[in-house]
Motif scaffolding. Structure first.
Motif, PDB file in Angstrom:
ATOM      1  N   GLU A  20       4.749  -0.743  -5.434  1.00 10.55           N
ATOM      2  CA  GLU A  20       3.993   0.135  -4.552  1.00 10.55           C
ATOM      3  C   GLU A  20       2.626   0.436  -5.135  1.00 10.55           C
ATOM      4  O   GLU A  20       2.514   0.769  -6.306  1.00 10.55           O
ATOM      5  CB  GLU A  20       4.757   1.447  -4.351  1.00 10.55           C
ATOM      6  CG  GLU A  20       5.941   1.274  -3.430  1.00 10.55           C
ATOM      7  CD  GLU A  20       6.729   2.571  -3.293  1.00 10.55           C
ATOM      8  OE1 GLU A  20       6.179   3.541  -2.762  1.00 10.55           O
ATOM      9  OE2 GLU A  20       7.885   2.572  -3.736  1.00 10.55           O
ATOM     10  N   GLY A  21       1.604   0.295  -4.313  1.00 10.40           N
ATOM     11  CA  GLY A  21       0.248   0.626  -4.737  1.00 10.40           C
ATOM     12  C   GLY A  21       0.123   2.121  -4.919  1.00 10.40           C
ATOM     13  O   GLY A  21       1.035   2.887  -4.630  1.00 10.40           O
ATOM     14  N   ALA A  22      -1.040   2.546  -5.416  1.00  8.76           N
ATOM     15  CA  ALA A  22      -1.189   3.969  -5.695  1.00  8.76           C
ATOM     16  C   ALA A  22      -2.463   4.533  -5.091  1.00  8.76           C
ATOM     17  O   ALA A  22      -2.933   5.589  -5.495  1.00  8.76           O
ATOM     18  CB  ALA A  22      -1.151   4.203  -7.202  1.00  8.76           C
ATOM     19  N   GLY A  23      -2.991   3.822  -4.100  1.00 12.77           N
ATOM     20  CA  GLY A  23      -4.124   4.387  -3.390  1.00 12.77           C
ATOM     21  C   GLY A  23      -5.468   4.058  -4.003  1.00 12.77           C
ATOM     22  O   GLY A  23      -6.116   4.920  -4.565  1.00 12.77           O
ATOM     23  N   ALA A  24      -5.852   2.801  -3.951  1.00 13.11           N
ATOM     24  CA  ALA A  24      -7.199   2.411  -4.346  1.00 13.11           C
ATOM     25  C   ALA A  24      -7.547   1.166  -3.547  1.00 13.11           C
ATOM     26  O   ALA A  24      -6.853   0.157  -3.637  1.00 13.11           O
ATOM     27  CB  ALA A  24      -7.278   2.125  -5.841  1.00 13.11           C
ATOM     28  N   GLY A  41      -6.849  -0.464 -11.673  1.00 16.81           N
ATOM     29  CA  GLY A  41      -7.070  -1.627 -10.817  1.00 16.81           C
ATOM     30  C   GLY A  41      -8.527  -2.021 -10.734  1.00 16.81           C
ATOM     31  O   GLY A  41      -9.183  -1.814  -9.733  1.00 16.81           O
ATOM     32  N   ARG A  76       0.822  -1.202   0.000  1.00 18.42           N
ATOM     33  CA  ARG A  76       0.000   0.000   0.000  1.00 18.42           C
ATOM     34  C   ARG A  76       0.867   1.268   0.000  1.00 18.42           C
ATOM     35  O   ARG A  76       1.907   1.329   0.651  1.00 18.42           O
ATOM     36  CB  ARG A  76      -0.845  -0.039   1.262  1.00 18.42           C
ATOM     37  CG  ARG A  76      -1.944   0.920   1.304  1.00 18.42           C
ATOM     38  CD  ARG A  76      -2.883   0.544   2.442  1.00 18.42           C
ATOM     39  NE  ARG A  76      -3.790   1.645   2.599  1.00 18.42           N
ATOM     40  CZ  ARG A  76      -3.875   2.400   3.678  1.00 18.42           C
ATOM     41  NH1 ARG A  76      -3.142   2.127   4.735  1.00 18.42           N
ATOM     42  NH2 ARG A  76      -4.714   3.399   3.720  1.00 18.42           N
ATOM     43  N   ALA A  77       0.400   2.278  -0.727  1.00 18.34           N
ATOM     44  CA  ALA A  77       1.176   3.508  -0.905  1.00 18.34           C
ATOM     45  C   ALA A  77       1.490   4.206   0.410  1.00 18.34           C
ATOM     46  O   ALA A  77       2.526   4.847   0.558  1.00 18.34           O
ATOM     47  CB  ALA A  77       0.398   4.465  -1.811  1.00 18.34           C
ATOM     48  N   VAL A 131      -9.905  -0.957  -3.839  1.00 14.68           N
ATOM     49  CA  VAL A 131     -10.324  -2.127  -4.607  1.00 14.68           C
ATOM     50  C   VAL A 131      -9.120  -2.951  -5.078  1.00 14.68           C
ATOM     51  O   VAL A 131      -9.229  -4.128  -5.378  1.00 14.68           O
ATOM     52  CB  VAL A 131     -11.243  -1.711  -5.788  1.00 14.68           C
ATOM     53  CG1 VAL A 131     -10.456  -1.027  -6.874  1.00 14.68           C
ATOM     54  CG2 VAL A 131     -12.005  -2.913  -6.334  1.00 14.68           C
ATOM     55  N   CYS A 132      -7.939  -2.341  -5.106  1.00 15.34           N
ATOM     56  CA  CYS A 132      -6.742  -3.085  -5.507  1.00 15.34           C
ATOM     57  C   CYS A 132      -6.365  -4.173  -4.514  1.00 15.34           C
ATOM     58  O   CYS A 132      -5.476  -4.969  -4.793  1.00 15.34           O
ATOM     59  CB  CYS A 132      -5.558  -2.145  -5.712  1.00 15.34           C
ATOM     60  SG  CYS A 132      -5.691  -1.239  -7.242  1.00 15.34           S
ATOM     61  N   SER A 138      -3.306  -4.037 -11.473  1.00 11.30           N
ATOM     62  CA  SER A 138      -2.508  -2.887 -11.066  1.00 11.30           C
ATOM     63  C   SER A 138      -1.012  -3.178 -11.217  1.00 11.30           C
ATOM     64  O   SER A 138      -0.253  -2.318 -11.657  1.00 11.30           O
ATOM     65  CB  SER A 138      -2.843  -2.521  -9.624  1.00 11.30           C
ATOM     66  OG  SER A 138      -2.136  -1.393  -9.216  1.00 11.30           O
TER      67      SER A 138
END
Ligand SMILES: Cc1cc2nc3c(=O)[nH]c(=O)nc-3n(C[C@H](O)[C@H](O)[C@H](O)COP(=O)(O)O)c2cc1C
Ligand code: FES
Lengths: 604, 165
Positions: A274-278, A296, A234-235, A280-281, A290
């Protein structure tokens, strides 16, 4: 001579309470007293007792100091380290008995837990692979690669381990599917997206014991025949990313990661995404999209990732905590693991215990413990001795379990029966000041804004439910709203594409199931029994208590309060914006939240 | 378009793009690094990324607007993130958010006109034990009350005022 160890918790909680300043002061003071050769200061991952942070543990007796401020450091060094006299005022104080306790193992919060996954968290330096290896690290992997792949999968199956990411799918079975999928190339993916707002176990494991997660992924890679892995983080978790990168580098240097591991011919490489803030991902198919650089959005299953995942290849995807359970199963044997927990849910589960409870923090208990035990024995009961109303389990997909069901055992099946679900393991305690309609509105607002919009039942349905809940909170609900919510909620659950929609109505449905009277009070009487819904309350000055000190007059940002010194003050409700500043400053508790003034006048 | 092609400094972006040549799934990390460099995603950067990856500009926008992390407009010098996760919600986070936004004249959040602050809601900062929480730039603050939160914000406000004068 070995240095004496001073452990400083550097989990995100303690860091925000000022752990780095304490560390700086400690190093300065040790240097000043010429003690740097005798003591080492080790920054550990989250120790779990965030409420009492910053935490300091001094070895060998493992004396625990709580809420340590930089100003306390001097006393600790002079008294404890040099004078060998403990600093009692910084001990943990038992909220019930008032007793000061030095040994952290004797504090109920820790004593009543059973830490398998968190064994190393807050104990070792997460940036040192040597400390992990010293405590049996990578022994599980060593054992696994000496076994037949099928035997490894069989051991995980026999252990009874189920996925900790929410749905509780049997892990061994998932590995078996991926193993049986016919392909040269396969992937392992670790889901570290931890989207549940109010949960931080995955973060703590990654920050406190990153090698355990790597080891779990490696065992999975060997078992299913994959040679590449991704960790999707997670971001908002920069520290976790940093520690993972260090761990990967060290594992590569030491030969636990890379080519021909333990001369077994097995090779494995891991990268961090690194995730980008969602939110549902966190859903597995959306997460894979993603990683591949796309929006995503979830896609219908089948095909399951086990047969067609990343770039169309068989992909075994598990949660952080799931992977972190694996080393124990291999190292200690599945029999030992399967002996913990209940018939259908084996092992332990970590919960992020938060909300209106005395001891907030990370709690790991065997499956099957009751909610009562977690909230009262480990959590130390409800804050300010208020009334326990419910516990929200499982985040936006979960539900509320009321006081009457407080003896529900915590395992996958009992929770589903009660209308909640294990989810990720967020456990938020709420008391009589929390409005259940407002809580349902809160979660619906969250899932509504995170709905990816691909399927109409979720996109439109959650919006409609949210509008209805908002109306009820604003005192504009209508008689048939409750039945309407139930109807629409059930349809969204049946027809949504992915788990987000399929579980989104749960917070509303369970609060209706257990707290229907609160909904009715909002709709029929236009009151909020908890005094939380802004539209349904007014700040009221209690004439008997007000001494006319003028503090609230000064605090009010819109000059809505007036009154002479030493006479009872009054609020002009045409001006009041209900910000609560008056209640906050009043030293006499003379300002309370009450029924709207207009309504009272009507009634009078 | 005021943010013109001429004023756009493309060197940093070229360096980022060159790091990802031929790598699969590169779009999101490229956007992340671009935003780290420029503070947001300028229009010209989006255009060049699309060209560099040989994909339609619409696809880059599609991804950039899907994720909460990406911003297409300039942001404040200080980013205030007020946590509205569950633990913070039940301990009164809305009050903190509304107190800060009304003090900065930002109803519902956003960026102040002088680009001093951006205020936004986040869902959980992962320190739920210390709820309610907020984060200003890289610093986290816990166990807040509306009053203590405002005192912290005022500290930053004083500093930006001093800089302006
Ligand atoms: C909306 C949504 C959000 C999810 N978020 C997460 C998450 O944050 N972390 C996680 O491990 N699983 C999450 N899941 C579950 C995953 O889809 C998947 O089932 C899980 O990661 C599988 O790992 P496990 O078998 O080890 O539990 C989410 C599912 C849905 C539908
Ligand atoms: S809910 Fe606010 S930090 Fe987790």
């Amino acid at each position: 001579m070995a240095k004496r160890r001073i452990l400083l918790c550097a989990g995100s909680g303690c860091v925000s309470s000022g752990a780095w300043k304490v560390k700086e002061e400690l190093l300065r003071k040790l240097d000043e007293r010429g003690l740097t050769e005798k003591f080492e200061v080790v920054a550990s991952g989250c120790h779990g007792f965030c409420e009492q942070g910053p935490l300091l543990i001094i070895y060998p007796k493992e004396t625990l100091y709580c809420r340590v401020e930089p100003d306390d450091v001097s006393e600790i060094v002079e008294e404890h380290l040099i004078g060998d006299r403990v600093v009692e005022r910084l001990f943990y104080k038992d909220p019930e008995t008032g007793e000061r306790i030095a040994d952290h193992a004797k504090i109920n919060f820790y004593a009543k837990q059973e830490r398998i996954v968190l064994k190393n968290c807050g104990v070792i330096d997460p940036e040192s692979i040597a400390e992990y290896v010293d405590r049996g690290g990578y022994d599980g992997l060593r054992k696994a690669v000496s076994m037949d792949r099928v035997a490894v999968i069989e051991a995980v199956k026999q252990s009874g381990l189920r996925g900790r990411g929410g749905a509780g799918f049997p892990t061994g079975l998932k590995w078996d599917f991926t193993y049986k999928a016919d392909s040269e190339k396969k992937y392992i993916v670790c889901n570290a997206d931890e989207g549940d707002p109010g949960a931080f176990m995955d973060r703590s494991v990654l920050e406190g014991d990153p090698h355990a997660v790597l080891e779990g992924m490696l065992v999975a890679g060997y078992a299913v025949g994959a040679d590449e892995g991704y960790i999707y983080v997670r971001a908002e978790y920069p520290l976790a990313v940093k520690r993972l990168r260090i761990a990967i580098e060290q594992a590569e240097e030491q030969g636990y990661l890379g080519s021909d591991i333990f001369d077994s011919g097995f090779s494995f490489h891991v990268s961090v995404k690194e995730g980008a803030g969602a939110f549902v991902c966190g859903e597995e198919t959306a997460l894979l999209a993603s990683i591949m650089g796309k929006r995503g959005m979830p896609s219908p299953r089948p095909p399951f990732p086990a047969t067609s995942g990343l770039w169309g290849k068989p992909t075994c995807l598990n949660n952080v905590e799931t992977f972190a359970n694996v080393p124990f199963i291999l190292r200690e044997g599945w029999e030992k693991y399967a002996a913990i927990g209940t018939e259908g849910s084996k092992g332990t589960k970590i919960f992020a215990l938060t909300g209106k409870v005395n001891n907030t923090g990370l709690v790991e208990v065997p499956m099957g413990n009751t909610i009562r035990k977690v909230v009262y024995e480990i959590g130390g009961g409800v804050k300010d001795d208020r009334e326990f109303k419910a516990v929200q389990i499982g985040g936006p997909s979960g539900g509320c379990i009321p006081n009457s069901l407080i003896d529900t055992p915590i395992d996958y099946d009992s929770l589903v029966e009660a209308g909640a679900m294990m989810g990720s393991g967020g456990m938020v305690v709420v008391d009589d000041e929390t409005c259940m309609v407002d809580l349902a509105r809160y979660f619906l607002e969250f899932v509504q804004s995170e709905s990816c919009g691909k399927c109409p039942p979720c996109r439109v349905g959650t919006r409609k439910m949210l509008e209805c809940l908002k109306r009820i909170c604003d005192g504009e609900g209508e008689a048939d709203d409750i039945d309407w919510l139930i109807n629409v909620g059930e349809s969204i659950k049946s027809y949504s594409l992915c788990g987000l929609g399929q579980t989104a109505p749960n917070p509303a449905l369970t609060t209706i199931r257990y707290f229907r009277d609160e909904y009715e009070a909002h709709i029929k009487d236009r009151t909020c029994p908890a005094g939380a819904c802004q539209a349904l309350i007014d700040y009221v000055i209690v004439a008997e208590k007000c001494k006319g000190c003028g503090l609230c007059i000064k605090a009010c940002p819109v000059e809505a309060i007036s009154g002479e010194k030493k006479t009872v003050h009054t609020i002009d409700y045409d001006l009041c914006i209900k910000c609560g500043a008056c209640m906050e400053v009043c030293k006499l508790d003379a300002v309370i939240r009450g029924k709207p003034a207009a309504q009272k006048e009507e009634a009078a | 378009m005021s943010e013109s092609v001429q004023t756009f400094d493309g060197a940093k972006l070229n360096a980022i793009l060159s790091r990802f040549v031929g790598k699969p799934g590169a779009l999101i990390p490229i956007l992340q690094q671009t935003q780290d460099e420029y503070g947001y995603l300028p229009r010209e950067a989006v255009r060049r990324i699309a060209r560099g990856l040989r994909m339609p500009e619409a696809q880059v926008y599609g991804v950039a607007t899907f994720y909460a992390q990406f911003h297409l407009k300039p942001r404040g010098r200080h980013i205030i993130r007020v946590c509205l996760g569950t633990a913070c919600h039940v301990r009164g986070a809305e009050m903190i958010f509304s107190r800060i936004t009304s003090a900065l004249d930002l109803n519902g959040g956003g960026t102040t006109e002088d680009l001093a602050f951006t205020v936004e809601k986040v869902a959980c900062l992962g320190c739920c034990g210390l709820a309610p929480m907020m984060m200003i730039d890289d610093e986290t603050y816990g166990r807040l009350t509306p009053k203590s939160a405002m005192e912290i914000v005022n500290g930053y406000l004083g500093e930006t005022l001093a800089r302006a004068s």
